[in-house]
Motif scaffolding. Structure first.
Motif, PDB file in Angstrom:
ATOM      1  N   GLY A  78       0.812  -1.220   0.000  1.00 55.42           N
ATOM      2  CA  GLY A  78       0.000   0.000   0.000  1.00 55.42           C
ATOM      3  C   GLY A  78       0.843   1.266   0.000  1.00 55.42           C
ATOM      4  O   GLY A  78       0.462   2.274   0.593  1.00 55.42           O
ATOM      5  N   PHE A  79       1.971   1.212  -0.682  1.00 54.69           N
ATOM      6  CA  PHE A  79       2.913   2.334  -0.789  1.00 54.69           C
ATOM      7  C   PHE A  79       3.523   2.731   0.553  1.00 54.69           C
ATOM      8  O   PHE A  79       3.953   3.865   0.741  1.00 54.69           O
ATOM      9  CB  PHE A  79       2.280   3.547  -1.478  1.00 54.69           C
ATOM     10  N   THR A  80       3.596   1.795   1.492  1.00 57.77           N
ATOM     11  CA  THR A  80       4.233   2.080   2.782  1.00 57.77           C
ATOM     12  C   THR A  80       5.713   1.712   2.781  1.00 57.77           C
ATOM     13  O   THR A  80       6.437   2.121   3.683  1.00 57.77           O
ATOM     14  CB  THR A  80       3.531   1.336   3.937  1.00 57.77           C
ATOM     15  N   GLN A  81       6.168   0.939   1.806  1.00 58.21           N
ATOM     16  CA  GLN A  81       7.579   0.577   1.666  1.00 58.21           C
ATOM     17  C   GLN A  81       8.153   1.432   0.536  1.00 58.21           C
ATOM     18  O   GLN A  81       7.888   1.183  -0.645  1.00 58.21           O
ATOM     19  CB  GLN A  81       7.725  -0.913   1.342  1.00 58.21           C
ATOM     20  N   VAL A  82       8.922   2.437   0.903  1.00 58.56           N
ATOM     21  CA  VAL A  82       9.325   3.485  -0.034  1.00 58.56           C
ATOM     22  C   VAL A  82      10.022   2.940  -1.276  1.00 58.56           C
ATOM     23  O   VAL A  82       9.671   3.314  -2.397  1.00 58.56           O
ATOM     24  CB  VAL A  82      10.213   4.530   0.671  1.00 58.56           C
ATOM     25  N   TRP A  83      11.025   2.079  -1.102  1.00 61.77           N
ATOM     26  CA  TRP A  83      11.788   1.629  -2.265  1.00 61.77           C
ATOM     27  C   TRP A  83      10.942   0.778  -3.207  1.00 61.77           C
ATOM     28  O   TRP A  83      11.126   0.848  -4.431  1.00 61.77           O
ATOM     29  CB  TRP A  83      13.067   0.917  -1.836  1.00 61.77           C
ATOM     30  N   TRP A  84      10.037  -0.001  -2.667  1.00 60.44           N
ATOM     31  CA  TRP A  84       9.133  -0.767  -3.523  1.00 60.44           C
ATOM     32  C   TRP A  84       8.166   0.173  -4.247  1.00 60.44           C
ATOM     33  O   TRP A  84       7.842  -0.049  -5.413  1.00 60.44           O
ATOM     34  CB  TRP A  84       8.374  -1.826  -2.727  1.00 60.44           C
ATOM     35  N   ALA A  85       7.729   1.218  -3.568  1.00 60.58           N
ATOM     36  CA  ALA A  85       6.839   2.207  -4.205  1.00 60.58           C
ATOM     37  C   ALA A  85       7.575   2.929  -5.336  1.00 60.58           C
ATOM     38  O   ALA A  85       7.007   3.156  -6.412  1.00 60.58           O
ATOM     39  CB  ALA A  85       6.324   3.196  -3.163  1.00 60.58           C
ATOM     40  N   VAL A  86       8.841   3.262  -5.099  1.00 57.86           N
ATOM     41  CA  VAL A  86       9.643   3.920  -6.142  1.00 57.86           C
ATOM     42  C   VAL A  86       9.844   2.968  -7.322  1.00 57.86           C
ATOM     43  O   VAL A  86       9.702   3.367  -8.490  1.00 57.86           O
ATOM     44  CB  VAL A  86      10.996   4.399  -5.571  1.00 57.86           C
ATOM     45  N   SER A  87      10.149   1.703  -7.033  1.00 56.70           N
ATOM     46  CA  SER A  87      10.346   0.740  -8.122  1.00 56.70           C
ATOM     47  C   SER A  87       9.057   0.552  -8.915  1.00 56.70           C
ATOM     48  O   SER A  87       9.096   0.407 -10.140  1.00 56.70           O
ATOM     49  CB  SER A  87      10.894  -0.586  -7.614  1.00 56.70           C
ATOM     50  N   PHE A  88       7.916   0.587  -8.237  1.00 53.99           N
ATOM     51  CA  PHE A  88       6.635   0.527  -8.937  1.00 53.99           C
ATOM     52  C   PHE A  88       6.553   1.660  -9.963  1.00 53.99           C
ATOM     53  O   PHE A  88       6.208   1.440 -11.125  1.00 53.99           O
ATOM     54  CB  PHE A  88       5.467   0.629  -7.945  1.00 53.99           C
ATOM     55  N   GLY A  89       6.876   2.876  -9.535  1.00 54.74           N
ATOM     56  CA  GLY A  89       6.807   4.024 -10.437  1.00 54.74           C
ATOM     57  C   GLY A  89       7.751   3.900 -11.618  1.00 54.74           C
ATOM     58  O   GLY A  89       7.378   4.199 -12.762  1.00 54.74           O
ATOM     59  N   VAL A  90       8.959   3.441 -11.353  1.00 59.49           N
ATOM     60  CA  VAL A  90       9.945   3.273 -12.421  1.00 59.49           C
ATOM     61  C   VAL A  90       9.458   2.239 -13.426  1.00 59.49           C
ATOM     62  O   VAL A  90       9.497   2.460 -14.650  1.00 59.49           O
ATOM     63  CB  VAL A  90      11.320   2.877 -11.844  1.00 59.49           C
ATOM     64  N   PHE A  91       8.991   1.096 -12.935  1.00 62.16           N
ATOM     65  CA  PHE A  91       8.519   0.044 -13.836  1.00 62.16           C
ATOM     66  C   PHE A  91       7.268   0.470 -14.594  1.00 62.16           C
ATOM     67  O   PHE A  91       7.087   0.100 -15.758  1.00 62.16           O
ATOM     68  CB  PHE A  91       8.282  -1.263 -13.081  1.00 62.16           C
ATOM     69  N   ALA A  92       6.406   1.255 -13.966  1.00 59.83           N
ATOM     70  CA  ALA A  92       5.201   1.745 -14.644  1.00 59.83           C
ATOM     71  C   ALA A  92       5.586   2.647 -15.812  1.00 59.83           C
ATOM     72  O   ALA A  92       5.053   2.503 -16.925  1.00 59.83           O
ATOM     73  CB  ALA A  92       4.299   2.485 -13.660  1.00 59.83           C
ATOM     74  N   VAL A  93       6.505   3.560 -15.579  1.00 58.04           N
ATOM     75  CA  VAL A  93       6.943   4.464 -16.645  1.00 58.04           C
ATOM     76  C   VAL A  93       7.597   3.673 -17.782  1.00 58.04           C
ATOM     77  O   VAL A  93       7.319   3.918 -18.965  1.00 58.04           O
ATOM     78  CB  VAL A  93       7.895   5.543 -16.090  1.00 58.04           C
ATOM     79  N   LEU A  94       8.452   2.722 -17.435  1.00 62.02           N
ATOM     80  CA  LEU A  94       9.092   1.894 -18.463  1.00 62.02           C
ATOM     81  C   LEU A  94       8.063   1.096 -19.253  1.00 62.02           C
ATOM     82  O   LEU A  94       8.121   1.046 -20.488  1.00 62.02           O
ATOM     83  CB  LEU A  94      10.113   0.944 -17.822  1.00 62.02           C
ATOM     84  N   SER A  95       7.121   0.478 -18.557  1.00 59.61           N
ATOM     85  CA  SER A  95       6.122  -0.344 -19.221  1.00 59.61           C
ATOM     86  C   SER A  95       5.257   0.476 -20.170  1.00 59.61           C
ATOM     87  O   SER A  95       5.090   0.128 -21.347  1.00 59.61           O
ATOM     88  CB  SER A  95       5.247  -1.064 -18.183  1.00 59.61           C
ATOM     89  N   PHE A  96       4.719   1.571 -19.679  1.00 56.22           N
ATOM     90  CA  PHE A  96       3.857   2.401 -20.519  1.00 56.22           C
ATOM     91  C   PHE A  96       4.648   3.079 -21.635  1.00 56.22           C
ATOM     92  O   PHE A  96       4.152   3.228 -22.756  1.00 56.22           O
ATOM     93  CB  PHE A  96       3.107   3.436 -19.682  1.00 56.22           C
ATOM     94  N   GLY A  97       5.882   3.480 -21.334  1.00 52.88           N
ATOM     95  CA  GLY A  97       6.713   4.098 -22.364  1.00 52.88           C
ATOM     96  C   GLY A  97       7.024   3.142 -23.503  1.00 52.88           C
ATOM     97  O   GLY A  97       6.925   3.509 -24.683  1.00 52.88           O
ATOM     98  N   LEU A  98       7.381   1.914 -23.168  1.00 53.91           N
ATOM     99  CA  LEU A  98       7.659   0.916 -24.201  1.00 53.91           C
ATOM    100  C   LEU A  98       6.388   0.542 -24.958  1.00 53.91           C
ATOM    101  O   LEU A  98       6.429   0.346 -26.182  1.00 53.91           O
ATOM    102  CB  LEU A  98       8.315  -0.321 -23.591  1.00 53.91           C
ATOM    103  N   LEU A  99       5.266   0.462 -24.256  1.00 57.27           N
ATOM    104  CA  LEU A  99       3.996   0.203 -24.952  1.00 57.27           C
ATOM    105  C   LEU A  99       3.723   1.310 -25.959  1.00 57.27           C
ATOM    106  O   LEU A  99       3.336   1.037 -27.106  1.00 57.27           O
ATOM    107  CB  LEU A  99       2.843   0.093 -23.943  1.00 57.27           C
ATOM    108  N   ALA A 100       3.926   2.549 -25.570  1.00 60.75           N
ATOM    109  CA  ALA A 100       3.703   3.679 -26.480  1.00 60.75           C
ATOM    110  C   ALA A 100       4.615   3.574 -27.702  1.00 60.75           C
ATOM    111  O   ALA A 100       4.174   3.841 -28.837  1.00 60.75           O
ATOM    112  CB  ALA A 100       3.935   4.994 -25.749  1.00 60.75           C
TER     113      ALA A 100
END
Length: 107
Positions: free
Chosen positions: A25-47
């Motif tokens: 639930g975004f309480t673990q900072v580094w996992w939350a940051v990695s989520f954001g990084v992977f989301a940007v990579l995933s959507f960017g590559l999809l685009a």
């Protein structure tokens, strides 16, 4: 090349989902940051892949990779149930992804 980019986007979607789970639930900072990084990579590559692939096929393959990959990660790493119905369903999704890939390979 667009298909390889799309597959990479799907793999990053799996990493995104795993990171989201591990963020508790975004309480673990580094996992939350990695989520954001992977989301940007995933959507960017999809685009990028969508520049030359049909949107319906590409989106279905991307979500299929994400769904199957996330289900497998859940079973192998997170202790999710591995019922026969789930395994068969994963196989059906894979069959659909392969079929869409074959159907769209000419593009």
């Amino acid at each position: 090349m667009a298909w390889l980019i799309l597959i990479a986007a799907g793999v990053f979607e799996v990493a995104m989902a795993y990171s989201l789970k591990m963020s508790h639930g975004f309480t673990q900072v580094w996992w939350a940051v990695s989520f954001g990084v992977f989301a940007v990579l995933s959507f960017g590559l999809l685009a990028m892949a969508l520049k030359s692939l049909e949107v319906g096929t590409a989106y279905a393959v991307w979500t299929g990779i994400g769904a199957v990959g996330t289900a497998v990660v859940g079973i192998l790493l997170l202790g999710d149930d591995a019922s026969i119905v789930k395994i068969v369903s994963i196989g059906l999704i894979l069959t659909g992804v392969v079929g869409l890939n074959i159907a769209g390979a000419g593009h």
